[in-house]
Design a protein around this motif. Structure first.
Motif, PDB file in Angstrom:
ATOM      1  N   ILE A   1      12.818  24.094 -10.189  1.00 31.32           N
ATOM      2  CA  ILE A   1      13.032  24.102 -11.628  1.00 31.32           C
ATOM      3  C   ILE A   1      14.342  23.376 -11.945  1.00 31.32           C
ATOM      4  N   LEU A   2      14.259  22.417 -12.842  1.00 29.48           N
ATOM      5  CA  LEU A   2      15.446  21.646 -13.234  1.00 29.48           C
ATOM      6  C   LEU A   2      15.579  21.652 -14.755  1.00 29.48           C
ATOM      7  N   PRO A   3      16.802  21.632 -15.281  1.00 28.01           N
ATOM      8  CA  PRO A   3      16.998  21.595 -16.731  1.00 28.01           C
ATOM      9  C   PRO A   3      16.656  20.224 -17.284  1.00 28.01           C
ATOM     10  N   SER A   4      16.467  20.146 -18.599  1.00 29.15           N
ATOM     11  CA  SER A   4      16.042  18.888 -19.232  1.00 29.15           C
ATOM     12  C   SER A   4      17.040  17.760 -18.990  1.00 29.15           C
ATOM     13  N   ARG A   5      18.320  18.111 -18.887  1.00 26.93           N
ATOM     14  CA  ARG A   5      19.326  17.050 -18.679  1.00 26.93           C
ATOM     15  C   ARG A   5      19.133  16.334 -17.347  1.00 26.93           C
ATOM     16  N   ALA A   6      18.389  16.972 -16.437  1.00 31.15           N
ATOM     17  CA  ALA A   6      18.186  16.370 -15.117  1.00 31.15           C
ATOM     18  C   ALA A   6      17.071  15.329 -15.118  1.00 31.15           C
ATOM     19  N   GLU A   7      16.270  15.292 -16.199  1.00 34.64           N
ATOM     20  CA  GLU A   7      15.102  14.405 -16.189  1.00 34.64           C
ATOM     21  C   GLU A   7      15.519  12.943 -16.081  1.00 34.64           C
ATOM     22  N   ARG A   8      16.463  12.520 -16.919  1.00 36.98           N
ATOM     23  CA  ARG A   8      16.917  11.132 -16.860  1.00 36.98           C
ATOM     24  C   ARG A   8      17.615  10.844 -15.532  1.00 36.98           C
ATOM     25  N   MET A   9      18.390  11.815 -15.063  1.00 35.21           N
ATOM     26  CA  MET A   9      19.063  11.653 -13.765  1.00 35.21           C
ATOM     27  C   MET A   9      18.041  11.494 -12.648  1.00 35.21           C
ATOM     28  N   LEU A  10      16.936  12.238 -12.774  1.00 34.79           N
ATOM     29  CA  LEU A  10      15.892  12.201 -11.749  1.00 34.79           C
ATOM     30  C   LEU A  10      15.237  10.827 -11.690  1.00 34.79           C
ATOM     31  N   VAL A  11      14.984  10.255 -12.860  1.00 36.06           N
ATOM     32  CA  VAL A  11      14.391   8.921 -12.918  1.00 36.06           C
ATOM     33  C   VAL A  11      15.320   7.901 -12.265  1.00 36.06           C
ATOM     34  N   LYS A  12      16.610   7.965 -12.610  1.00 39.77           N
ATOM     35  CA  LYS A  12      17.581   7.027 -12.046  1.00 39.77           C
ATOM     36  C   LYS A  12      17.725   7.185 -10.536  1.00 39.77           C
ATOM     37  N   ALA A  13      17.516   8.419 -10.069  1.00 38.86           N
ATOM     38  CA  ALA A  13      17.671   8.678  -8.637  1.00 38.86           C
ATOM     39  C   ALA A  13      16.439   8.291  -7.835  1.00 38.86           C
ATOM     40  N   GLY A  14      15.390   7.828  -8.527  1.00 36.73           N
ATOM     41  CA  GLY A  14      14.197   7.406  -7.805  1.00 36.73           C
ATOM     42  C   GLY A  14      13.214   8.524  -7.555  1.00 36.73           C
ATOM     43  N   GLY A  15      13.260   9.576  -8.404  1.00 36.16           N
ATOM     44  CA  GLY A  15      12.325  10.680  -8.245  1.00 36.16           C
ATOM     45  C   GLY A  15      12.831  11.728  -7.271  1.00 36.16           C
ATOM     46  N   ILE A  16      12.072  12.798  -7.145  1.00 35.71           N
ATOM     47  CA  ILE A  16      12.525  13.924  -6.321  1.00 35.71           C
ATOM     48  C   ILE A  16      12.662  13.528  -4.856  1.00 35.71           C
ATOM     49  N   GLU A  17      11.813  12.613  -4.402  1.00 33.71           N
ATOM     50  CA  GLU A  17      11.915  12.211  -2.998  1.00 33.71           C
ATOM     51  C   GLU A  17      13.219  11.478  -2.742  1.00 33.71           C
ATOM     52  N   GLY A  18      13.644  10.672  -3.741  1.00 30.65           N
ATOM     53  CA  GLY A  18      14.926   9.989  -3.607  1.00 30.65           C
ATOM     54  C   GLY A  18      16.083  10.963  -3.525  1.00 30.65           C
ATOM     55  N   VAL A  19      15.952  12.088  -4.256  1.00 29.71           N
ATOM     56  CA  VAL A  19      17.003  13.110  -4.230  1.00 29.71           C
ATOM     57  C   VAL A  19      17.071  13.774  -2.863  1.00 29.71           C
ATOM     58  N   PHE A  20      15.918  14.142  -2.327  1.00 27.72           N
ATOM     59  CA  PHE A  20      15.912  14.898  -1.079  1.00 27.72           C
ATOM     60  C   PHE A  20      16.179  14.035   0.147  1.00 27.72           C
ATOM     61  N   THR A  21      15.748  12.794   0.092  1.00 29.11           N
ATOM     62  CA  THR A  21      15.934  11.935   1.261  1.00 29.11           C
ATOM     63  C   THR A  21      17.175  11.067   1.151  1.00 29.11           C
ATOM     64  N   ASP A  22      17.781  11.070  -0.076  1.00 27.32           N
ATOM     65  CA  ASP A  22      18.936  10.222  -0.364  1.00 27.32           C
ATOM     66  C   ASP A  22      18.597   8.742  -0.174  1.00 27.32           C
ATOM     67  N   ASN A  23      17.334   8.388  -0.509  1.00 30.99           N
ATOM     68  CA  ASN A  23      16.913   6.991  -0.421  1.00 30.99           C
ATOM     69  C   ASN A  23      16.596   6.428  -1.800  1.00 30.99           C
ATOM     70  N   GLY A  24      17.302   6.913  -2.817  1.00 38.56           N
ATOM     71  CA  GLY A  24      17.065   6.443  -4.173  1.00 38.56           C
ATOM     72  C   GLY A  24      17.610   5.048  -4.391  1.00 38.56           C
ATOM     73  N   PRO A  25      17.480   4.538  -5.626  1.00 40.10           N
ATOM     74  CA  PRO A  25      17.986   3.188  -5.933  1.00 40.10           C
ATOM     75  C   PRO A  25      19.471   3.079  -5.632  1.00 40.10           C
ATOM     76  N   GLY A  26      19.877   1.888  -5.317  1.00 36.92           N
ATOM     77  CA  GLY A  26      21.287   1.671  -5.013  1.00 36.92           C
ATOM     78  C   GLY A  26      21.411   0.830  -3.765  1.00 36.92           C
ATOM     79  N   PRO A  27      22.481   0.133  -3.637  1.00 43.68           N
ATOM     80  CA  PRO A  27      22.646  -0.763  -2.487  1.00 43.68           C
ATOM     81  C   PRO A  27      22.762   0.005  -1.180  1.00 43.68           C
ATOM     82  N   ASP A  28      22.019  -0.452  -0.162  1.00 41.30           N
ATOM     83  CA  ASP A  28      22.172   0.116   1.173  1.00 41.30           C
ATOM     84  C   ASP A  28      23.348  -0.578   1.855  1.00 41.30           C
ATOM     85  N   LEU A  29      24.038   0.182   2.667  1.00 41.65           N
ATOM     86  CA  LEU A  29      25.152  -0.416   3.402  1.00 41.65           C
ATOM     87  C   LEU A  29      24.596  -1.335   4.481  1.00 41.65           C
TER      88      LEU A  29
END
Length: 496
Positions: free
Chosen positions: A350-378
């Motif tokens: 369960i996440l609050p509404s403010r997390a919805e936009r953050m979730l999209v930017k992070a590449g979805g829940i899988e991006g959050v859990f795997t830390d493979n969301g958008p962003g430059p890889d080293l």
């Protein structure tokens, strides 16, 4: 769902089909048992309305979930089980030929107090310290442990921890009005108030002993065959790559005295050993019939006896339950008992509404859990010096390992120390560089902490009261109407 979330092993799609439940036929609840259920529910403030009573009298089957009576309702997975039972029952009752009632089995005879005597609310923890030694195998059933002495401390904790909003007074008063005479009564009266319009019947394991224990007595003379089936079921799980959760079918004796305890009875080829000596299995069966409140089943025989006593057509399972319910399949077949169908519980974050936009930017829940969301890889160039550090550390540990004229224990400690500190440094530097090069990294970390507090799945840490303290009682109605049991995947629930 990402691998870091709890998944349900070995779910047969057939078990999720409503059509298969039609073939689970059980004898309806008898008049004496129905009277008991009606009276018990009235005693906890869950007076059964006429529609539920009519369904039960007309031979309704039960969709049953169960859990130990955790403090303040326990973690969210307890609620997800109850919601699954309610919504599966509602879904089936819309199909012609179905007549079901949701039920919740309160495991009051469980004696692992450490599993139920603690709660977490907004990252603050409270523990109801028992007035006895918590020694494994010799503790009382939680249905015999009073919470009266803990009332003031618990209410004080809620007063300090609940946010000052519309819902604080309601939640604090609801808890204050609960029955503190035992963990099971406290749980039952709290649940009855929160879900009083959900049509759920609550069942207390210890209160049902006079109905369940005769069925235990019936199967006890064949205990050794049942134990064989349990072992065989464990072997099948091993072959599939799982660790068997159960080793013993288990029968327990509940001793009431100055020190109450639920003790395991030892059953061998020589007989049934309990507090007063050794008797045959047939004699033990007679004793259980005479004194049903004195004995109880273990995890393996509990669902079997439950299916023999109640018209259960579907049992709601968590991941570990699914494993042991598969392990005991042979026991059902040996006894010729019609087993209920297994249904995995709803599980979600369960996440609050403010997390919805953050979730999209992070590449979805899988991006959050795997830390493979958008962003430059080293790049490998960015990490070359760390790779070189690893190589140098490996050279050093190899040279240490080749030394033959020092104490082996000292050498091993030195090798482990080098490996530990180098790995720690590499991880720390990697995180810092990723933060500097990836603007979304910190955002994903914040979301991850919401979904996995302290690195654990949210549903195993956060309790229902924390959710209600933020979004109120109407959230219960909303989630009941909007969450379907058809999807067995992990849900991400955004609260608007």
């Amino acid at each position: 769902a990402p691998d870091s979330l709890p998944l349900f092993p070995m779910v047969d799609p057939e078990f999720l089909s409503a059509d298969t439940l039609v073939h689970v036929k059980k004898n309806p609840i008898g008049p004496k048992l129905l009277d008991h259920i009606t009276q018990y529910n009235a005693s906890i403030g869950n007076t059964l309305d006429s529609s539920v009573l009519k369904r039960l009298k007309d031979g309704a089957g039960l969709i049953i979930a169960g859990q130990q009576p955790g403090l303040l309702m326990g973690p969210m997975y307890t609620f997800w089980k109850l919601l699954t039972a309610v919504n599966l029952s509602r879904k089936l009752n819309r199909i012609k030929g179905f007549n079901t009632v949701p039920a919740f089995w309160i495991a009051s005879e469980d004696h692992d107090i450490i599993e139920v005597n603690r709660a977490e609310l907004f990252s603050k923890k409270i523990i109801a310290e028992p007035g006895f030694k918590t020694v494994s195998g010799s503790m009382p059933p939680v249905g015999l442990i009073s919470l009266e002495e803990f009332r003031h401390e618990l209410l004080g904790f809620l007063g300090e921890t609940l946010p000052d909003n519309t819902w604080k007074k309601w939640l604090a008063e609801t808890v204050a009005e609960c029955d503190f005479t035992s963990y099971s009564r406290f749980f039952a009266t709290l649940a009855a108030e929160l879900f009083k319009d959900w049509g759920v019947i609550f069942l207390d394991a210890m209160e049902l002993h006079r109905f369940t224990m005769p069925n235990l007595a019936e199967v006890l003379p064949g205990f050794h065959g049942l134990q064989t089936e349990l072992v065989n079921g464990g072997q099948r799980l091993i072959e599939l790559g799982y660790k068997p959760p159960l080793t013993d079918a288990g029968v327990f004796e509940i001793l009431e005295g100055e020190v109450k305890a639920r003790m395991k009875c030892h059953i061998t080829e020589d007989g049934f050993r309990y507090s007063e000596g050794v008797i045959s299995l047939t004699e033990a069966a007679d004793l259980i019939r005479q004194m049903p409140q004195r004995f109880s089943t273990g995890a393996a025989l509990r669902p079997v006896v439950q299916d023999m006593t109640l018209p259960v057509i579907s049992t709601i399972c968590g991941p570990s339950e699914m494993l042991y319910l598969w392990q005991i399949d042979g026991i059902y077949k040996r006894l010729g008992v019609v087993r209920s169908k297994l249904m995995p519980r709803i599980h979600g974050t369960i996440l609050p509404s403010r997390a919805e936009r953050m979730l999209v930017k992070a590449g979805g829940i899988e991006g959050v859990f795997t830390d493979n969301g958008p962003g430059p890889d080293l790049s490998s160039e960015d990490m070359s010096d760390l790779a070189e550090l690893h190589e140098l550390a490996a050279d050093l540990t190899n040279q240490l390992a080749e030394l033959s004229d020092i104490d082996p224990r000292m050498k091993n400690r030195a090798v482990r120390s080098v490996e530990h500190h180098v790995n720690k440094i590499v991880r720390s530097v990697s995180v810092r560089r990723k933060e500097q090069s990836d603007s979304g990294y910190k955002q994903r970390q914040r979301l991850r902490e919401m979904a996995m507090p302290g690195g654990k799945p949210q549903e195993r840490v956060i309790g229902l009261l924390e959710i209600l303290a933020q979004w109120g009682r109407q959230w219960l109605k909303q989630v009941r109407e909007e969450i379907s049991v058809s999807n067995t995947g992990h849900r991400v629930i955004i609260v608007k």
